[in-house]
Scaffold this motif. Structure first.
Motif, PDB file in Angstrom:
ATOM      1  N   PHE A  50      -9.300  -2.856   1.255  1.00  0.00           N
ATOM      2  CA  PHE A  50      -8.020  -2.598   1.902  1.00  0.00           C
ATOM      3  C   PHE A  50      -6.995  -2.188   0.866  1.00  0.00           C
ATOM      4  O   PHE A  50      -7.143  -2.450  -0.323  1.00  0.00           O
ATOM      5  N   ILE A  51      -5.964  -1.529   1.355  1.00  0.00           N
ATOM      6  CA  ILE A  51      -4.814  -1.117   0.549  1.00  0.00           C
ATOM      7  C   ILE A  51      -3.568  -1.554   1.317  1.00  0.00           C
ATOM      8  O   ILE A  51      -3.525  -1.458   2.546  1.00  0.00           O
ATOM      9  N   ILE A  52      -2.568  -2.002   0.589  1.00  0.00           N
ATOM     10  CA  ILE A  52      -1.287  -2.364   1.200  1.00  0.00           C
ATOM     11  C   ILE A  52      -0.268  -1.332   0.738  1.00  0.00           C
ATOM     12  O   ILE A  52      -0.102  -1.119  -0.463  1.00  0.00           O
ATOM     13  N   LEU A  53       0.392  -0.693   1.687  1.00  0.00           N
ATOM     14  CA  LEU A  53       1.435   0.275   1.368  1.00  0.00           C
ATOM     15  C   LEU A  53       2.750  -0.215   1.970  1.00  0.00           C
ATOM     16  O   LEU A  53       2.844  -0.443   3.170  1.00  0.00           O
ATOM     17  N   LEU A  54       3.737  -0.375   1.105  1.00  0.00           N
ATOM     18  CA  LEU A  54       5.039  -0.897   1.512  1.00  0.00           C
ATOM     19  C   LEU A  54       6.136   0.123   1.230  1.00  0.00           C
ATOM     20  O   LEU A  54       5.963   1.023   0.393  1.00  0.00           O
ATOM     21  N   ASP A  55       7.258  -0.056   1.907  1.00  0.00           N
ATOM     22  CA  ASP A  55       8.440   0.733   1.574  1.00  0.00           C
ATOM     23  C   ASP A  55       8.789   0.486   0.109  1.00  0.00           C
ATOM     24  O   ASP A  55       8.450  -0.553  -0.451  1.00  0.00           O
ATOM     25  N   SER A  56       9.497   1.433  -0.488  1.00  0.00           N
ATOM     26  CA  SER A  56       9.903   1.235  -1.885  1.00  0.00           C
ATOM     27  C   SER A  56      11.362   0.802  -1.983  1.00  0.00           C
ATOM     28  O   SER A  56      12.031   1.063  -2.975  1.00  0.00           O
TER      29      SER A  56
END
Length: 138
Positions: A27-33
């Motif tokens: 899995f990969i977690i992508l968040l706002d910056s």
């Protein structure tokens, strides 16, 4: 190749992360910056340890021009409102929660939307980045 699990906020991924770790899934977690995305990135690394560190990214990791950006800013504002109105027709302004719910509902219902070329390019950049990161984890 990517399966997406959307969220309505950067702070509510704990259960999903625990499940993926427990299942031994990649899995990969992508968040706002933005400030909150950076805070949650550090919290997830602290809570789950080194297993999430190479898997957790913000939009800025994909494109330095997206520093302090939120996911909804990858869409033209008028386009984002039109998209949101596919689920919430009466809303005339962008609401992050409703916008994210519209993404979730569209994925579940496999509902398409005619996004602009710029939005498509932004997401092509995201998919390429995530695909490369996921490939390098295996």
């Amino acid at each position: 190749k990517l399966n997406i699990a959307t969220s309505t906020g950067s702070s509510n991924l704990d259960t999903l992360i625990s499940l993926y770790i427990g299942w031994g899934k990649e899995f990969i977690i992508l968040l706002d910056s933005d400030k909150e995305g950076a805070k949650q990135k550090e919290r997830y690394i602290e809570k789950f340890g080194i297993i999430v560190e190479p898997r957790t990214f913000t939009l800025e990791d994909i494109d330095p021009n997206w520093k302090k950006s939120k996911m909804e800013k990858l869409f033209d504002n008028a386009e984002a409102i039109q998209f949101q109105q596919t689920t919430y027709p009466s809303l005339q302004t962008l609401n992050k929660t409703h916008f994210n719910r519209t993404i979730q509902e569209s994925l579940i219902k496999r509902r398409s939307f005619a996004f602009s070329e710029q939005t498509k390019n932004n997401f092509d950049k995201i998919w390429t980045f995530l695909d490369n990161k996921l490939f390098n984890l295996e």
